[in-house]
Design a protein around this motif. Structure first.
Motif: not given
Length: 343
Positions: A114-119, A128-133, A215-220, A263-268
């Motif tokens: 899910d692109a909103a990453i509710p987890e 995570m969006y910063e890391e994908m970028n 498993p725990t970090e926002p890292r690909v 903005e409410a989700l912290g996603i650019p």
């Protein structure tokens, strides 16, 4: 079970023992759910865990399901800033399991659909969006000569060639006449920007669920599913990811952020995401953004049409392949809306 879902584990184990250093059977093979294209299996052996990815059996469209290219590109990226699994072996002998396949490292991590990453919480989502970028910019900055990929595709005229290729693929798998697709193909043909000379490695299907996360970090820890990779225009990958984020949250296999409060989700926003990418790559300004987005919708629609055709013929990898027939027209219509209203 169909031939797509099963493997001859005894024959496979004997082959892998002979061809992969340190491999020891016996083995079990369980097919991963999800993914429409190349059936992928979790292999558990006496010597450890592995992943096997194969072409589907049956008649294939020319140049589709290129697992040998996937193997080559991930192997080439082993020591770069682009995270990929370790590659062990490519088997081009179709007699072993009924089609070409390769074996790679099994990476223990998380996949998000899910692109909103509710987890995760907002801080993690932003990271995570910063890391994908970051990973996307790193991918487009790979030194092709240093990794031996200068001949991985034809340099230049990328969009012209891609339009030709996917128009042919679309025609080869067309089931019904779709007017929006006809309009879109005509617009793209007429509005191709002049080739600006940019050439990089492109992934071709760069999105959240084609990444294995720590498993725990926002890292690909591994970018997966390189079947559509080639040498091409880097903005094709950027526009493709942004296209998907414009789609509805329940977009079949492709979850988007349409109607979500980023903005409410912290996603650019798309603008912020594109700006961050441009800063990483030293780009001042992007012209023809509508074309890149519209092209992305067209290509995805053509891919979905191919999946729908394979489903009709009983060769699609996933039982969920029926979604594909429903999305071709909406994708083309969304592209035409961008064209009419601007990006």
């Amino acid at each position: 079970m169909s031939q797509v879902d099963t493997l001859d584990t005894e024959r496979l184990a004997a082959y892998l023992e002979a061809n992969v250093a340190g491999f020891k059977g016996p083995i079990t093979a369980d097919k991963f759910e999800g993914g429409q294209s190349n059936p992928t299996f979790h292999i558990k052996a006496a010597s450890g865990e592995y992943v096997l990815r194969r072409q589907p059996p049956g008649k294939l469209l020319k140049s589709a399901h290129a697992v040998d290219r996937e193997f080559r590109v991930m192997n080439a990226l082993q020591n770069t800033d682009v995270p990929v699994p370790r590659m062990y072996h490519l088997c081009e002998d179709r007699d072993v399991v009924g089609s070409m396949f390769y074996i790679m490292e099994f990476c223990q991590g998380r996949i998000f659909w899910d692109a909103a990453i509710p987890e995760v919480d907002n801080a993690q989502r932003t990271a995570m969006y910063e890391e994908m970028n970051r990973v996307l910019a790193a991918l487009h900055g790979v030194d092709l000569e240093a990794v031996g990929l200068t001949d991985y595709g034809k340099p230049g005229s990328y969009f012209e060639r891609q339009l030709g290729r996917w128009s042919k693929q679309y025609r080869a798998s067309e089931i019904n006449h779709i007017q929006a697709m006809e309009d879109l193909m005509e617009w793209l043909e007429k509005n191709k920007p002049a080739d600006d000379g940019q050439v990089s490695l492109v992934h071709g299907d760069y999105r959240l669920d084609n990444m294995m996360w720590h498993p725990t970090e926002p890292r690909v820890i591994a970018v997966l599913d390189w079947e559509l990779s080639t040498l091409g225009h880097p903005l094709a990958d950027l526009a493709y990811q942004c296209m998907q984020l414009r789609m509805p949250p329940e977009g079949g296999n492709l979850s988007g952020l349409q109607g979500k409060d980023r903005e409410a989700l912290g996603i650019p926003t798309e603008q912020e995401y594109v700006k961050a990418y441009c800063e990483r790559r030293g780009i001042d300004h992007i012209d023809h953004w509508e074309f890149y987005l519209a092209f992305s919708f067209f290509r995805l629609a053509a891919i979905a049409q191919g999946v729908a055709k394979r489903a009709q013929e009983g060769n699609a990898s996933s039982k969920k392949a029926g979604w594909a027939a429903q999305v071709v027209e909406p994708l083309a219509s969304m592209a035409m809306q961008i064209v009419r209203e601007g990006a």
